[in-house]
Scaffold this motif. Structure first.
Motif, PDB file in Angstrom:
ATOM      1  N   SER A   1      15.994  63.626  12.815  1.00 43.00           N
ATOM      2  CA  SER A   1      15.688  64.723  11.899  1.00 43.00           C
ATOM      3  C   SER A   1      15.051  65.924  12.598  1.00 43.00           C
ATOM      4  N   ALA A   2      14.715  65.797  13.863  1.00 40.17           N
ATOM      5  CA  ALA A   2      14.083  66.896  14.592  1.00 40.17           C
ATOM      6  C   ALA A   2      15.088  67.777  15.322  1.00 40.17           C
ATOM      7  N   HIS A   3      16.355  67.376  15.303  1.00 42.92           N
ATOM      8  CA  HIS A   3      17.361  68.068  16.099  1.00 42.92           C
ATOM      9  C   HIS A   3      18.493  68.618  15.244  1.00 42.92           C
ATOM     10  N   GLY A   4      18.992  69.786  15.654  1.00 39.98           N
ATOM     11  CA  GLY A   4      20.251  70.242  15.113  1.00 39.98           C
ATOM     12  C   GLY A   4      21.364  69.327  15.600  1.00 39.98           C
ATOM     13  N   MET A   5      22.449  69.285  14.873  1.00 45.85           N
ATOM     14  CA  MET A   5      23.576  68.424  15.224  1.00 45.85           C
ATOM     15  C   MET A   5      24.872  69.222  15.138  1.00 45.85           C
ATOM     16  N   GLY A   6      25.884  68.726  15.802  1.00 41.23           N
ATOM     17  CA  GLY A   6      27.147  69.451  15.762  1.00 41.23           C
ATOM     18  C   GLY A   6      28.346  68.529  15.863  1.00 41.23           C
ATOM     19  N   TRP A   7      29.494  69.072  15.462  1.00 43.98           N
ATOM     20  CA  TRP A   7      30.785  68.414  15.642  1.00 43.98           C
ATOM     21  C   TRP A   7      31.631  69.294  16.574  1.00 43.98           C
ATOM     22  N   PHE A   8      32.269  68.644  17.512  1.00 43.85           N
ATOM     23  CA  PHE A   8      33.206  69.288  18.421  1.00 43.85           C
ATOM     24  C   PHE A   8      34.520  68.521  18.354  1.00 43.85           C
ATOM     25  N   ARG A   9      35.581  69.110  18.890  1.00 39.72           N
ATOM     26  CA  ARG A   9      36.845  68.394  18.973  1.00 39.72           C
ATOM     27  C   ARG A   9      37.564  68.773  20.264  1.00 39.72           C
ATOM     28  N   GLN A  10      38.421  67.860  20.695  1.00 40.08           N
ATOM     29  CA  GLN A  10      39.173  68.095  21.921  1.00 40.08           C
ATOM     30  C   GLN A  10      40.577  67.561  21.757  1.00 40.08           C
ATOM     31  N   ALA A  11      41.537  68.468  21.856  1.00 44.48           N
ATOM     32  CA  ALA A  11      42.944  68.099  21.801  1.00 44.48           C
ATOM     33  C   ALA A  11      43.458  67.861  23.219  1.00 44.48           C
ATOM     34  N   PRO A  12      44.528  67.107  23.379  1.00 45.40           N
ATOM     35  CA  PRO A  12      45.057  66.839  24.727  1.00 45.40           C
ATOM     36  C   PRO A  12      45.352  68.123  25.493  1.00 45.40           C
ATOM     37  N   GLY A  13      44.860  68.194  26.719  1.00 45.00           N
ATOM     38  CA  GLY A  13      45.111  69.351  27.565  1.00 45.00           C
ATOM     39  C   GLY A  13      44.282  70.576  27.238  1.00 45.00           C
ATOM     40  N   LYS A  14      43.362  70.436  26.291  1.00 44.17           N
ATOM     41  CA  LYS A  14      42.536  71.580  25.898  1.00 44.17           C
ATOM     42  C   LYS A  14      41.064  71.281  26.132  1.00 44.17           C
ATOM     43  N   GLU A  15      40.268  72.337  26.185  1.00 45.38           N
ATOM     44  CA  GLU A  15      38.831  72.169  26.340  1.00 45.38           C
ATOM     45  C   GLU A  15      38.198  71.730  25.020  1.00 45.38           C
ATOM     46  N   ARG A  16      37.046  71.100  25.147  1.00 47.26           N
ATOM     47  CA  ARG A  16      36.305  70.709  23.957  1.00 47.26           C
ATOM     48  C   ARG A  16      35.811  71.968  23.247  1.00 47.26           C
ATOM     49  N   GLU A  17      36.014  72.022  21.942  1.00 45.23           N
ATOM     50  CA  GLU A  17      35.648  73.224  21.195  1.00 45.23           C
ATOM     51  C   GLU A  17      34.719  72.901  20.035  1.00 45.23           C
ATOM     52  N   PHE A  18      33.863  73.857  19.728  1.00 40.62           N
ATOM     53  CA  PHE A  18      32.923  73.745  18.626  1.00 40.62           C
ATOM     54  C   PHE A  18      33.671  73.760  17.301  1.00 40.62           C
ATOM     55  N   VAL A  19      33.231  72.898  16.382  1.00 41.29           N
ATOM     56  CA  VAL A  19      33.812  72.857  15.044  1.00 41.29           C
ATOM     57  C   VAL A  19      32.787  73.289  14.001  1.00 41.29           C
ATOM     58  N   ALA A  20      31.612  72.650  14.016  1.00 36.66           N
ATOM     59  CA  ALA A  20      30.593  72.945  13.011  1.00 36.66           C
ATOM     60  C   ALA A  20      29.240  72.479  13.512  1.00 36.66           C
ATOM     61  N   GLY A  21      28.189  73.147  13.024  1.00 40.55           N
ATOM     62  CA  GLY A  21      26.837  72.765  13.392  1.00 40.55           C
ATOM     63  C   GLY A  21      25.929  72.817  12.179  1.00 40.55           C
ATOM     64  N   ILE A  22      24.842  72.060  12.252  1.00 44.67           N
ATOM     65  CA  ILE A  22      23.896  72.011  11.145  1.00 44.67           C
ATOM     66  C   ILE A  22      22.489  71.933  11.714  1.00 44.67           C
ATOM     67  N   SER A  23      21.556  72.657  11.103  1.00 45.99           N
ATOM     68  CA  SER A  23      20.175  72.671  11.573  1.00 45.99           C
ATOM     69  C   SER A  23      19.484  71.358  11.260  1.00 45.99           C
TER      70      SER A  23
END
Length: 124
Positions: free
Chosen positions: A30-52
């Motif tokens: 509960s003290a940390h922000g959290m996030g979701w990322f995704r990575q498709a084949p052959g691509k860099e990991r990218e930000f999807v969503a974040g929450i405080s």
């Protein structure tokens, strides 16, 4: 060291929905922000969503705004990502991550713990 475990991925048709979960061990969730990322084949990991840390603030990648919703339940040490109106281009491995601070950023370098990922495949 916190442990993050994603679940809820799968195969879905375009236009369908999925709900991803990220369960965290430890007492500092509960003290940390959290996030979701995704990575498709052959691509860099990218930000999807974040929450405080409190859940009061969220941010999304432009590509998912209006379709995905991030949320968290600090009492359950769990974060969620609701994926609606899925498109084939959403196909990727989805990772949850713990932020270094309480407000989430969009760079992978702002996160210090990662789950193993869950596969989301959207068929056309």
């Amino acid at each position: 060291q916190v442990q993050l475990v994603e679940s809820g991925g799968g195969l879905v048709q375009a236009g369908g929905s999925l709900r991803l979960s990220c369960a965290a061990s430890g007492r500092t969730f509960s003290a940390h922000g959290m996030g979701w990322f995704r990575q498709a084949p052959g691509k860099e990991r990218e930000f999807v969503a974040g929450i405080s840390w409190s859940g009061a603030s969220t941010n999304y990648a432009d590509s998912v705004k209006g379709r995905f919703t991030i949320s968290r339940d600090n009492a359950k040490n769990t974060m969620y990502l609701q994926l609606n109106n899925l498109k084939p281009e959403d196909t990727a491995v989805y990772y949850c991550a713990r932020g270094r601070g309480g407000i989430p950023g969009t760079s992978v370098y702002e996160y210090d713990n990662w789950g193993q990922g869950t596969q989301v495949t959207v068929s056309s």
